[in-house]
Enzyme design. Structure first.
Site, PDB file in Angstrom:
ATOM      1  N   LYS A 133       0.868  -1.174   0.000  1.00 38.73           N
ATOM      2  CA  LYS A 133       0.000   0.000   0.000  1.00 38.73           C
ATOM      3  C   LYS A 133       0.905   1.223   0.000  1.00 38.73           C
ATOM      4  O   LYS A 133       1.399   1.657   1.038  1.00 38.73           O
ATOM      5  CB  LYS A 133      -0.916  -0.007   1.221  1.00 38.73           C
ATOM      6  CG  LYS A 133      -2.286   0.674   0.979  1.00 38.73           C
ATOM      7  CD  LYS A 133      -2.206   2.161   0.663  1.00 38.73           C
ATOM      8  CE  LYS A 133      -1.963   2.987   1.909  1.00 38.73           C
ATOM      9  NZ  LYS A 133      -1.974   4.481   1.579  1.00 38.73           N
ATOM     10  N   GLU A 182       7.998  16.629  15.489  1.00 36.75           N
ATOM     11  CA  GLU A 182       8.625  16.443  14.181  1.00 36.75           C
ATOM     12  C   GLU A 182       7.998  17.388  13.154  1.00 36.75           C
ATOM     13  O   GLU A 182       6.798  17.335  12.895  1.00 36.75           O
ATOM     14  CB  GLU A 182       8.463  14.995  13.720  1.00 36.75           C
ATOM     15  CG  GLU A 182       9.183  14.703  12.403  1.00 36.75           C
ATOM     16  CD  GLU A 182       9.063  13.244  11.992  1.00 36.75           C
ATOM     17  OE1 GLU A 182      10.050  12.702  11.471  1.00 36.75           O
ATOM     18  OE2 GLU A 182       7.981  12.652  12.187  1.00 36.75           O
ATOM     19  N   GLU A 196       9.061   1.726  11.454  1.00 39.69           N
ATOM     20  CA  GLU A 196      10.072   2.784  11.466  1.00 39.69           C
ATOM     21  C   GLU A 196       9.290   4.077  11.369  1.00 39.69           C
ATOM     22  O   GLU A 196       8.703   4.383  10.330  1.00 39.69           O
ATOM     23  CB  GLU A 196      11.059   2.616  10.312  1.00 39.69           C
ATOM     24  CG  GLU A 196      12.308   3.472  10.482  1.00 39.69           C
ATOM     25  CD  GLU A 196      12.222   4.793   9.768  1.00 39.69           C
ATOM     26  OE1 GLU A 196      11.985   5.818  10.455  1.00 39.69           O
ATOM     27  OE2 GLU A 196      12.386   4.816   8.540  1.00 39.69           O
ATOM     28  N   CYS A 215      13.315  11.111   7.727  1.00 40.05           N
ATOM     29  CA  CYS A 215      13.092  10.819   9.147  1.00 40.05           C
ATOM     30  C   CYS A 215      14.381  10.909   9.954  1.00 40.05           C
ATOM     31  O   CYS A 215      14.339  11.067  11.180  1.00 40.05           O
ATOM     32  CB  CYS A 215      12.465   9.438   9.303  1.00 40.05           C
ATOM     33  SG  CYS A 215      13.429   8.114   8.545  1.00 40.05           S
TER      34      CYS A 215
END
Length: 478
Positions: free
Chosen positions: A173, A382, A249, A283
C-alpha cells in the site's frame, strides 16, 4: 503515468467501483494523472492472490529467489531515468537527488538482500549424548508493506527485497501522494519473472480505507510500516485483533550535537546536508542542533550563510538544491510550526517563508531558528521540513539530557575529535542509530530502527530476516 492502476495477481486493474483520485505534482500544483482508489474488495483480492502464491513461492530455493532479485535490480538500473523522473514528479524532490540516491539505492537493496539470503544460517545445540537441536528458518506468509511518500521507491524496496528474499509474498500500500514508482516496480517485478500474486499493489488511503483494511485483514501475517508515529499507533490498533507481527520505522526528532573540538568544516558541511537534503523530509534529518557555546556563534553564522546559498527551485533543474515539499497542505503544516516558534520567542535567522521568486508550488526556504528551548513545540515535535533549531550548551551532561528529552529515539549525530567522549556520549544517547563525525552512512548489515515512539523492531542484515522469517527448533533424540 497518467492512469495509475492496482497490480493484483499479475495484472493491472482498476477499482471495482471505478473510484479514482487525482495525482498532483507538488512543484507545479498541476494534476498529472488519476489513481485507482482501492477499498476492501481490492485488498481482499490482493491478499487472496498473495496467499495462493505463497504456497509455491515459499518453496523456491534461496538461490532461485536471489536470481530473480538480481534481475529486478538490473531492471531498476536500466529504467533509472524513468524511475527518477516519476519520483521527482510525485514528490517534488530534485531530479539530481532521485538519480544519485533514490533509484541507485533501490537497486542496491535488492542486490544486498539477494546475496545476504544465500548465506543465512541458524544455530545448532548439541545435548551431549542425548539429542541434537537445530533451527529451521521458514517464511512467515503474506506481508502488508506500507511505504511513505518522502523516499517512496527507496524505502519500499527496503521492505520488498527482504520480504521476497525470505520467501514471503506481499501486498503493498504505497502512500497516496506518491503512487507511481510502486506501480512501475510491480511492472519490473513481473518482467523479472516474479510469479503472479507474489507482489501486489493496492492504491488508496489509510483510515477506513485500503490501509486499514490491509492492516486488519485476518489473512495478513506481517505488517511493515514506515511512516509517522500517529500512523503507527493506528496500525497497531488495527493489527491487534489478529496479533500480526509488526515492524515500524516511525518519526524522529533527531539531535545533532556539535562539540567545540570538532572538525568544523566537516561538521558544518554535513549539517547543511542533514538539515536540508530532500527538503528536510527525511526521518533521519538532524532537526535539533546543539552547539557547544565556544563554537556557537561561529557555527550559527556559517550555517545561516550556507542555508541562504542553497538554491530552491524547479526540481528538474540540475542546479537545484532544494525542491518542493510534498504538498500545499504539508507546507502549511511546516509554516505553522515556524510561525508558532516565533510566537514562543524564537528568532528566524534565515528562511521561514515561501521563496519570493517561485509563484506556484509547495516550496519553502531552508530555515534556521534560534532562541528556543526544550519547552518549545518546535524542539519537541517532528516538523518534517527544511527547518532546524540551534541551541547552545555548556556541558556534556547538559547536552545528553537535552538530546534525550523527547518521545522520539530514531537517530543522533555527534561531532567531536575526542575519542573517549565519542564513545561515552554515544553510549548515553537514546536512539537506535548514532553517527559519530558523519551522517546517513549506512552499512546494510547493521540493525536499523528506533527507540521509544520512533519504532518497533530492527531491520537490516539478519535483523530483517528475523522479522520476515519464523524459526522452528527441531529436536532429534540420539
Amino acid at each position: 503515468m497518467e492512469r495509475v492502476l492496482h497490480f493484483i495477481d499479475g495484472a493491472f486493474v482498476p477499482s471495482e467501483d471505478g473510484r479514482t483520485f487525482d495525482n498532483l505534482n507538488p512543484a507545479t500544483g498541476e494534476r498529472i494523472g488519476t489513481v485507482a482508489e482501492g477499498g476492501r474488495a481490492e485488498i481482499d483480492k490482493a491478499v487472496r492472490a498473495a496467499r495462493r502464491a505463497f504456497r509455491t513461492w515459499s518453496r523456491t530455493t534461496a538461490q532461485e529467489r536471489a536470481a530473480i532479485l538480481h534481475r529486478i535490480a538490473n531492471l531498476i538500473e536500466e529504467n533509472l531515468e524513468e524511475l527518477a523522473l516519476l519520483e521527482t514528479t510525485d514528490t517534488g524532490k530534485p531530479l539530481s537527488l532521485a538519480k544519485s540516491l533514490d533509484i541507485p539505492r533501490s537497486a542496491y537493496n535488492f542486490r544486498f538482500f539477494a546475496d545476504f539470503v544465500k548465506g543465512l544460517s541458524t544455530e545448532t545445540f548439541e545435548m551431549e549424548g542425548v539429542a541434537l537441536n537445530y533451527a529451521l528458518r521458514r517464511p512467515v506468509g503474506v506481508a502488508g508493506l506500507i511505504s511513505p511518500w518522502n523516499l517512496p521507491l527507496f524505502l519500499l524496496t527496503w521492505k520488498v527485497a527482504p520480504c521476497l528474499a525470505a520467501g514471503n509474498t506481499c501486498v503493498i500500500k504505497p502512500a497516496e501522494l506518491t503512487p507511481t514508482t510502486a506501480t512501475k516496480l510491480a511492472e519490473i517485478c513481473k518482467q523479472a519473472g516474479v510469479p503472479d500474486g507474489v507482489v501486489n499493489v493496492v492504491h488508496g488511503f489509510g483510515p477506513d480505507a485500503a490501509g486499514q483494511f490491509l492492516t486488519e485483514h485476518e489473512d495478513v501475517d506481517l505488517i511493515s510500516l514506515t511512516g509517522e508515529t500517529t500512523t503507527g499507533k493506528a496500525v497497531m490498533r488495527s493489527a491487534a485483533s489478529t496479533l500480526k507481527r509488526l515492524s515500524f520505522e516511525l518519526g524522529g526528532k533527531n539531535p545533532n550535537i556539535v562539540f567545540a573540538d570538532c572538525d568544523f568544516e566537516d561538521a558544518i558541511a554535513t549539517t547543511v546536508r542533514s538539515s536540508f537534503v530532500n527538503q528536510g523530509e527525511v526521518c533521519l534529518c538532524g532537526s535539533r542542533i546543539y552547539v557547544e557555546r565556544p563554537l556557537y556563534d561561529r557555527f550559527v553564522e556559517a550555517l545561516v550563510d550556507r542555508a541562504r546559498k542553497l538554491r530552491v527551485g524547479d526540481p528538474l533543474d540540475p542546479q537545484t538544491d532544494v525542491g518542493s515539499l510534498i504538498s500545499e497542505e504539508h507546507l502549511e503544516r511546516v509554516h505553522g510550526f515556524v510561525r508558532r516558534a516565533v510566537e514562543q520567542g524564537g528568532r528566524v535567522l534565515v528562511g521561514g517563508k515561501r521563496p519570493e521568486h517561485l509563484k506556484r508550488g509547495a516550496f519553502y526556504e531552508p530555515t534556521v531558528i534560534v532562541d528556543v528551548d526544550e519547552t518549545c513545540e518546535i524542539t519537541r515535535q517532528e516538523v518534517f521540513g527544511p527547518v532546524v533549531t540551534v541551541q547552545p550548551f555548556d556541558t556534556e551532561e547538559e547536552v545528553i539530557r537535552l538530546a534525550n528529552d523527547t518521545h522520539y529515539g530514531l537517530s543522533a549525530t555527534l561531532w567531536t575529535s575526542n575519542l573517549k567522549r565519542a564513545h561515552r556520549v554515544a553510549g548515553e544517547l537514546e536512539a537506535g542509530v548514532i553517527w559519530v563525525n558523519t551522517w546517513f552512512l549506512r552499512d546494510l548489515r547493521t540493525p536499523f530502527g528506533g527507540m521509544k515512539q520512533s519504532g518497533i523492531g530492527r531491520e537490516g542484515g539478519v535483523h530483517s530476516f528475523e522479522f520476515f522469517t519464523e524459526l522452528k527448533n527441531v529436536c532429534i533424540k540420539l
